[in-house]
Design an enzyme around this catalytic site. Structure first.
Site, PDB file in Angstrom:
ATOM      1  N   LYS A  19     -38.560 -38.618  59.290  1.00  0.00           N
ATOM      2  CA  LYS A  19     -38.257 -39.508  59.132  1.00  0.00           C
ATOM      3  C   LYS A  19     -36.364 -39.064  60.154  1.00  0.00           C
ATOM      4  O   LYS A  19     -36.238 -40.906  60.192  1.00  0.00           O
ATOM      5  CB  LYS A  19     -38.263 -39.758  57.470  1.00  0.00           C
ATOM      6  CG  LYS A  19     -37.791 -40.870  57.377  1.00  0.00           C
ATOM      7  CD  LYS A  19     -37.529 -41.732  55.865  1.00  0.00           C
ATOM      8  CE  LYS A  19     -37.384 -41.086  54.816  1.00  0.00           C
ATOM      9  NZ  LYS A  19     -35.772 -41.238  54.418  1.00  0.00           N
ATOM     10  N   SER A  20     -35.820 -38.591  59.670  1.00  0.00           N
ATOM     11  CA  SER A  20     -34.859 -38.617  59.629  1.00  0.00           C
ATOM     12  C   SER A  20     -34.437 -38.493  61.600  1.00  0.00           C
ATOM     13  O   SER A  20     -33.954 -39.042  61.627  1.00  0.00           O
ATOM     14  CB  SER A  20     -34.003 -37.021  59.152  1.00  0.00           C
ATOM     15  OG  SER A  20     -33.779 -36.883  58.213  1.00  0.00           O
ATOM     16  N   ARG A  79     -32.792 -41.999  63.913  1.00  0.00           N
ATOM     17  CA  ARG A  79     -31.583 -41.046  64.880  1.00  0.00           C
ATOM     18  C   ARG A  79     -31.532 -41.947  66.307  1.00  0.00           C
ATOM     19  O   ARG A  79     -31.150 -41.807  66.682  1.00  0.00           O
ATOM     20  CB  ARG A  79     -30.709 -40.169  64.928  1.00  0.00           C
ATOM     21  CG  ARG A  79     -30.607 -39.914  63.165  1.00  0.00           C
ATOM     22  CD  ARG A  79     -30.069 -38.123  62.854  1.00  0.00           C
ATOM     23  NE  ARG A  79     -29.577 -37.569  62.149  1.00  0.00           N
ATOM     24  CZ  ARG A  79     -29.172 -37.899  60.175  1.00  0.00           C
ATOM     25  NH1 ARG A  79     -30.720 -38.477  60.257  1.00  0.00           N
ATOM     26  NH2 ARG A  79     -28.914 -37.036  59.543  1.00  0.00           N
ATOM     27  N   GLY A 134     -31.458 -45.025  52.085  1.00  0.00           N
ATOM     28  CA  GLY A 134     -30.077 -44.481  52.604  1.00  0.00           C
ATOM     29  C   GLY A 134     -29.208 -44.264  53.979  1.00  0.00           C
ATOM     30  O   GLY A 134     -28.431 -44.541  54.288  1.00  0.00           O
ATOM     31  N   ARG A 184     -26.595 -46.766  45.061  1.00  0.00           N
ATOM     32  CA  ARG A 184     -26.412 -45.797  45.439  1.00  0.00           C
ATOM     33  C   ARG A 184     -25.229 -45.392  45.952  1.00  0.00           C
ATOM     34  O   ARG A 184     -24.439 -46.541  46.344  1.00  0.00           O
ATOM     35  CB  ARG A 184     -27.889 -44.833  46.470  1.00  0.00           C
ATOM     36  CG  ARG A 184     -28.380 -45.166  46.135  1.00  0.00           C
ATOM     37  CD  ARG A 184     -29.937 -44.779  46.710  1.00  0.00           C
ATOM     38  NE  ARG A 184     -29.707 -43.089  47.789  1.00  0.00           N
ATOM     39  CZ  ARG A 184     -29.449 -42.837  48.501  1.00  0.00           C
ATOM     40  NH1 ARG A 184     -31.448 -43.407  49.727  1.00  0.00           N
ATOM     41  NH2 ARG A 184     -29.791 -41.222  48.964  1.00  0.00           N
ATOM     42  N   GLN A 223     -26.267 -37.149  55.638  1.00  0.00           N
ATOM     43  CA  GLN A 223     -25.905 -38.846  55.447  1.00  0.00           C
ATOM     44  C   GLN A 223     -24.216 -39.074  56.174  1.00  0.00           C
ATOM     45  O   GLN A 223     -23.936 -39.619  56.769  1.00  0.00           O
ATOM     46  CB  GLN A 223     -26.661 -39.667  55.056  1.00  0.00           C
ATOM     47  CG  GLN A 223     -28.229 -39.233  54.973  1.00  0.00           C
ATOM     48  CD  GLN A 223     -28.363 -40.054  53.431  1.00  0.00           C
ATOM     49  OE1 GLN A 223     -27.732 -40.749  52.970  1.00  0.00           O
ATOM     50  NE2 GLN A 223     -29.559 -40.248  54.095  1.00  0.00           N
ATOM     51  N   ASP A 246     -35.449 -32.362  50.064  1.00  0.00           N
ATOM     52  CA  ASP A 246     -36.588 -33.539  49.799  1.00  0.00           C
ATOM     53  C   ASP A 246     -37.031 -33.018  49.112  1.00  0.00           C
ATOM     54  O   ASP A 246     -38.541 -33.948  48.308  1.00  0.00           O
ATOM     55  CB  ASP A 246     -36.316 -35.012  50.761  1.00  0.00           C
ATOM     56  CG  ASP A 246     -34.926 -35.265  51.124  1.00  0.00           C
ATOM     57  OD1 ASP A 246     -34.529 -35.499  50.459  1.00  0.00           O
ATOM     58  OD2 ASP A 246     -34.905 -35.934  52.616  1.00  0.00           O
ATOM     59  N   LYS A 289     -30.272 -39.933  44.682  1.00  0.00           N
ATOM     60  CA  LYS A 289     -31.294 -40.491  45.551  1.00  0.00           C
ATOM     61  C   LYS A 289     -32.277 -41.492  45.673  1.00  0.00           C
ATOM     62  O   LYS A 289     -31.636 -42.315  44.753  1.00  0.00           O
ATOM     63  CB  LYS A 289     -32.233 -38.755  45.814  1.00  0.00           C
ATOM     64  CG  LYS A 289     -31.956 -37.861  46.180  1.00  0.00           C
ATOM     65  CD  LYS A 289     -31.625 -37.458  47.533  1.00  0.00           C
ATOM     66  CE  LYS A 289     -30.923 -36.281  48.063  1.00  0.00           C
ATOM     67  NZ  LYS A 289     -29.997 -36.545  49.552  1.00  0.00           N
ATOM     68  N   ARG A 319     -33.807 -37.624  41.032  1.00  0.00           N
ATOM     69  CA  ARG A 319     -34.857 -37.030  40.871  1.00  0.00           C
ATOM     70  C   ARG A 319     -34.775 -36.044  39.977  1.00  0.00           C
ATOM     71  O   ARG A 319     -36.415 -35.391  40.078  1.00  0.00           O
ATOM     72  CB  ARG A 319     -34.796 -36.463  42.501  1.00  0.00           C
ATOM     73  CG  ARG A 319     -35.480 -37.646  43.346  1.00  0.00           C
ATOM     74  CD  ARG A 319     -35.933 -37.090  44.360  1.00  0.00           C
ATOM     75  NE  ARG A 319     -36.540 -38.055  45.375  1.00  0.00           N
ATOM     76  CZ  ARG A 319     -36.569 -38.374  46.968  1.00  0.00           C
ATOM     77  NH1 ARG A 319     -35.759 -37.131  47.149  1.00  0.00           N
ATOM     78  NH2 ARG A 319     -37.025 -39.468  47.507  1.00  0.00           N
TER      79      ARG A 319
END
Ligand code: S3P
Length: 425
Positions: free
Chosen positions: A19-20, A24, A91, A119, A167, A311, A338, A342
């Site tokens: 995902k990251s 990007r 996020g 957030r 982030q 995560d 998050k 969490r």
């Protein structure tokens, strides 16, 4: 929905793309000059939100179902969107875009769902304001909608980060790419380095010395061909399931093993799991990972390993419910901000299934082993809590029902198909 219950896991799956890196890839493709192609893009809701946001800013993209092709025209090629941009639950999208759009000669408004609207954004807004960005939250709060006024002249700065966050670091780096002079970032703890790696991959220059990162702007980037590896954060749910569900033995192929992301593998080893890497591809930082049912013991998890498995902590807590002895997770207060809190979500939902977990100010204390039983639980709208609970359900014969299972599509749309595939006899 009723979750899939007790069954050994056997077989092979390829987990979805990272995902990251997928986020990007779109961002760098949009900011670079020339063509970028992305293979194995994560077709999950978060990453589509990034894609749609840049399309709304005038970036041309074609998606033939296999490859996404982006015609980048540089930051100066972006155009004003004719509406506020909805980034959903993501996020990463909102925070990284906050770093990117300040020099554009137009205003941009970014907003998201109920979870994103709560957030914290000061962590990004304050350093960007220090660089000269005109950026504000909703009605004098730090929360979205975020308004980026645009037309800002950004200046470099030296910034010591108060939180360990990729982030925040990435938002500052995107701004630094457009600022005059050398920006120095001092990380609190090393966090995932995908932005740094992709700056180099797209022809930019960035220097790292321990926790100090230096980037001199402005820089021009050039489009690239990207292939996204599998997401170790998605693999984590099956690594956990493979380790704790009796009589399991599975292989996950093409999993990303960037060292800033592999804390989960160290934890599995320390807990005593039988885990093995094969077909290691050093260049693409990917490997196949095999795991089988293992006898686990409780450990202490804290300090600089935390950002490398942030995560994965909900599913690590689940692993710990099956380990002999107490597991302590500490230095993880970031878990509170998050997609859900969490710490509370993990503790409350797993305790409903018979776990013995205490929430602390900066983590969790898990007493194991416990026999889990059936019950009614909820993802609370958090994809990773939802997937962790499906793994928990694999440990009991009784019925476990999950509210809000649809959240899982944020990062792993095929999740239940993959659980079914591995549990099919
Ligand atoms: C991410 C960084 C992490 C992580 C998130 C993705 C990224 O957040 O939790 O899922 O892609 O940079 P923080 O940087 O806030 O720790």
């Amino acid at each position: 929905m009723q979750l899939i219950s007790k069954s050994p896991l056997k077989g092979v799956i390829e987990v979805p793309a990272d995902k990251s890196i997928s986020h990007r890839s779109i961002m760098f493709g949009a900011l670079a000059h020339g063509t970028t192609t992305i293979k194995n893009f994560l077709r999950g809701e978060d990453c589509f939100n990034t894609m749609h946001a840049f399309q709304a800013l005038g970036v041309e993209m074609q998606d033939d179902g296999e490859v996404i092709t982006i015609q980048g025209k540089g930051i100066e090629g972006l155009e004003a969107a004719n509406h506020a941009l909805d980034v959903g639950n993501s996020g990463t999208t909102i925070r990284l875009m906050m770093g990117m759009l300040n020099t554009c000669p137009f205003q941009t408004i970014l907003y998201g769902d109920d979870s994103l609207s709560l957030r914290p954004m000061n962590r990004v807004m304050l350093p960007l304001q220090k660089m000269g960005a005109k950026i504000t939250g909703n009605q004098e709060t730090e929360f979205p909608p975020i308004t980026i006024a645009g037309s800002s002249n950004l200046q470099s700065m030296t910034y010591e980060m108060p939180v360990a966050s990729a982030q925040v670091k990435s938002a500052i780096l995107f701004a630094a790419l457009q600022a005059q002079g050398t920006t120095t970032i001092i990380e609190k703890e090393a966090s995932r380095n995908h932005t740094e790696e992709m700056i180099r991959q797209f022809g930019g220059e960035i220097h790292q010395n321990g926790k100090e990162i230096k980037l001199t702007g402005p820089q021009k980037l050039t489009g690239q061909a990207i292939t996204v590896p599998g997401d170790i954060s998605s693999a984590a749910f099956f690594l956990a399931a493979g380790a704790v569900v009796p009589e399991s033995q599975i292989t996950l192929t093409n999993v990303g093993i960037n060292p800033t992301r592999t804390g989960i593998l160290k934890v599995l080893e320390q807990m005593g799991a039988q885990v093995r890497l094969d077909n290691i591809d050093e260049k693409n930082q990917a490997a196949d990972i095999q795991i089988e049912t293992s006898k686990l013991k409780g450990i202490v998890i804290g300090g600089d390993i935390i950002p490398t498995l942030i995560d994965e902590l909900p599913v690590i807590a689940l692993l710990a419910t099956q380990a002999e002895g107490t597991t302590i997770i500490k230095d993880a207060e970031e878990l509170k901000v998050k997609e859900t809190n969490r710490i509370d979500a993990t503790c409350e939902q797993l305790n409903k299934l018979g776990a013995n977990i205490e929430a602390t100010a900066d983590g969790l204390i898990i007493h194991g082993p416990t026999a889990l039983h059936g019950g009614a639980v909820s993802s609370l709208g958090d994809h990773r809590i939802g997937m962790m609970l499906q793994v928990a359900a694999l440990l009991t014969k009784e019925v476990v029902t999950l509210e809000k299972p649809e959240a899982i599509a944020i990062s792993y749309p095929r999740f239940f198909e993959d659980v079914e595939h591995l549990t099919a006899r």
